[in-house]
Scaffold this active site. Structure first.
Site, short mmCIF file in Angstrom:
data_model
loop_
_atom_site.label_atom_id
_atom_site.label_comp_id
_atom_site.label_asym_id
_atom_site.label_seq_id
_atom_site.Cartn_x
_atom_site.Cartn_y
_atom_site.Cartn_z
N LYS A 191 0.96 -1.08 -0.01
CA LYS A 191 0.10 -0.03 0.23
C LYS A 191 0.92 1.08 -0.01
CE LYS A 191 -4.16 -1.89 -0.14
NZ LYS A 191 -5.00 -1.60 -0.81
N CYS A 200 33.27 -0.93 31.71
CA CYS A 200 32.94 0.17 32.58
C CYS A 200 32.35 -0.39 33.94
CB CYS A 200 31.82 1.03 31.98
SG CYS A 200 31.34 2.66 32.90
N HIS A 203 35.12 2.74 27.20
CA HIS A 203 33.98 2.23 26.45
C HIS A 203 34.44 1.94 25.09
CE1 HIS A 203 30.18 2.18 28.97
NE2 HIS A 203 30.96 3.40 29.51
N GLU A 236 33.80 0.09 22.87
CA GLU A 236 32.68 0.00 21.53
C GLU A 236 32.40 1.21 20.80
OE1 GLU A 236 30.23 0.50 25.40
OE2 GLU A 236 32.12 -0.16 24.94
#
Length: 541
Positions: A186, A375, A502, A504
């Protein structure tokens, strides 16, 4: 001058405006252009620092210590550009600035209104980060039709009027839902969303259609006709297994080409060879590593987004497939850890789940299962070691948030919770860490001093450093002034490493964070050893 691209969203939230913006930045940078990304968030919080991870996902930290929306993590991972705090703007920060200016009399007694004062401040923030780049991509959070984003849309409209059509364009991301019973796709929601956007004086130049499947030419032609955009400017963005494939899909759909033409960039065809080479590492992967994330924010997968992406980066470069296992720190069975090849305990706040994490770490240490602490993960690891190896009587209880200077984990220097009802300030942003020689950490980083991002208000109490080291804990990283313990590890273990910072946040798909890379390498070796043991047992049988 800088060209501006505004990315808006319609129909529903969570469509992937952030990934679309990041992918566009990736493609334009591959064309040799300088690019910067920005996110405008409509919530009234000044920043996401105090927002519940269950609702909003992780808080991303920039190099300069800003706590920002997680989309900035996507921007950095796709473009490699380290962003700063001005790349995340919230309604709360805008109103705070305007009210502070009013209190100081900067408006000379004028009645302060949304237009022009709020919109002028938004425009100032938008224009303030793009003085030396070719293209700025600004994502407007929320969904067109939300009352909260109206000032941002108005500011964007005014910027187009100010700089002209040749220098400002709009990309609108919408949903094309599939209706199962009728087996139909749609376009009506997209038409309504574009109509709503136009009612604010903005006509999209490019429409990105999100869908759970490929769209045929009929659907794209219909959107082109009823939304008054060129067929080439209708981009299909179906769901993909890997978000890092999105730039290549956007390239195939002609997104960057359409932008280049619309803004008269006259840039080169993008060189995507390195990106394709990176993705080719996925071929012929046969091994699967079972990695556990033991935390407490599992109501929303994005709560640990950068951790998960860092694992994906490391697995890609170690040629293994990642199978994630989510473990609730408040409710898990120790035996669950035995079937895993490695466990991560990421950051977090508050005392809930602390004792569960400490119990898990003891098992991982004794059973020699690879462990990566980040951490709070480092803090729990130090408490566990202090209790069970060093027999330190003042090792923290689960409520170590109490301000007691005799605890192994204590507030950062010069902080006092009792004097600050906000919970004290935090150490935020990039800080140096001096690596201890002849440690695994030195092998991991191969540098004497590293720079990583922090977000914490507690540290290992230096009062206990000598006792911990005498007990065998290796302090493998310190702040250059030797006041703060940054990294620890345990000897004679496949991988037991934790950091106060951290890692990451700086991991990239083409360059995994070193700690994650070595963690996955260790987990892969665990698989090899398990297979050897199985073969040996079969021979014995």
């Amino acid at each position: 001058m800088t060209k501006y691209i505004f990315v808006t969203g319609g129909v529903v939230s969570g469509l992937g405006k952030g990934i679309t913006s990041a992918s566009l930045g990736n493609l334009l940078k591959a064309r040799g252009l300088t690019v910067i990304n920005q996110k405008l968030d409509p919530y009234i919080n000044v920043d996401p620092d105090t927002m519940n991870p269950f609702q909003h996902g992780e808080v991303f930290v920039t190099e300069d210590g800003a706590t920002t929306d997680l989309d900035l993590g996507h921007y950095e991972r796709f473009t490699g550009v380290n962003l700063k705090k001005d790349s995340n703007v919230t309604t709360g920060s805008i109103y705070r600035k305007v009210i502070e200016s009013e209190r100081k009399g900067d408006y000379l007694g004028a009645t302060v209104q949304v237009i022009p004062h709020i919109t002028d401040e938004i425009k100032r923030r938008i224009k303030g980060i793009s003085t030396d780049v070719d293209v700025q991509i600004t994502e407007i959070g929320g969904t067109v039709g939300d009352i909260e984003i109206l000032p941002f849309l108005e500011a964007a409209r005014q910027i187009r009027k100010e700089f002209g059509q040749d220098n400002v364009m709009f990309v609108h991301v919408t949903l094309v839902p599939y209706i199962g019973p009728s087996t139909e796709l749609k376009t009506k929601p997209t038409q309504h969303s574009v109509s709503e956007l136009r009612s604010y004086g903005i006509s999209p130049d490019i429409i990105v259609l999100r869908s759970d499947r490929e769209l045929n030419d009929e659907i794209k032609s219909k959107v082109s006709l009823f939304c008054d955009v060129s067929y080439d400017d209708v981009i299909n963005a179906p769901d993909l297994d890997d978000i890092y494939e999105v730039p290549l899909r956007m390239f195939d759909e002609g997104l960057d080409k359409a932008v280049d033409k619309r803004l008269n960039l006259s840039s080169n065809k993008p060189n995507l060879s390195d990106w394709k080479k990176m993705l080719s590492l996925k071929t012929d992967i046969q091994k699967t590593v079972e990695i556990g994330i033991l935390g407490k924010y599992f109501g929303l997968p994005d709560s640990y987004l950068s951790v998960v992406e860092s694992l994906n980066h490391a697995c890609l470069h170690n040629k293994v497939k990642l199978n994630l296992n989510w473990l609730d720190a408040d409710n898990f069975d120790i035996d669950e850890l035995n079937r895993l090849d490695g466990v991560i305990i990421p950051g977090g706040f508050g005392y809930r789940g602390i004792e569960g994490k400490i119990s898990a770490i003891e098992h991982l240490r004794v059973s020699k299962i690879p462990f990566l602490g980040i951490c709070l993960g480092l803090q729990c690891a130090v408490i566990e070691y202090a209790r069970n190896v060093c027999n330190i009587s003042d090792a923290n209880s689960s409520e170590f948030s109490q301000n007691t200077k005799n605890y192994v984990i204590d507030l950062l220097p010069n902080q006092d919770l009792e004097k600050d009802d906000k919970g004290a300030s935090m150490r935020l942003g990039t800080y140096p860490c001096k690596i201890t020689k002849n440690t695994l950490s030195e092998e991991i980083y191969k540098e004497e001093v590293i720079y990583e991002r922090h977000r914490h208000r507690y540290e290992v109490n230096n009062k206990f450093k000598e006792q911990l080291e005498k007990g065998g804990l290796v302090i493998s990283g310190m702040s250059p002034d030797n006041n703060l313990i940054e990294m620890i590890e345990v000897k004679d273990h496949p991988y037991f490493v934790a950091s106060q910072f951290h890692p990451e946040f700086k991991s990239r798909p083409w360059e995994p964070a070193p700690m994650f890379n070595y963690f996955i390498k260790a987990a892969s070796n665990i698989i090899k050893n398990k297979k050897k043991e199985e073969i040996t047992q079969k021979v014995k049988d």
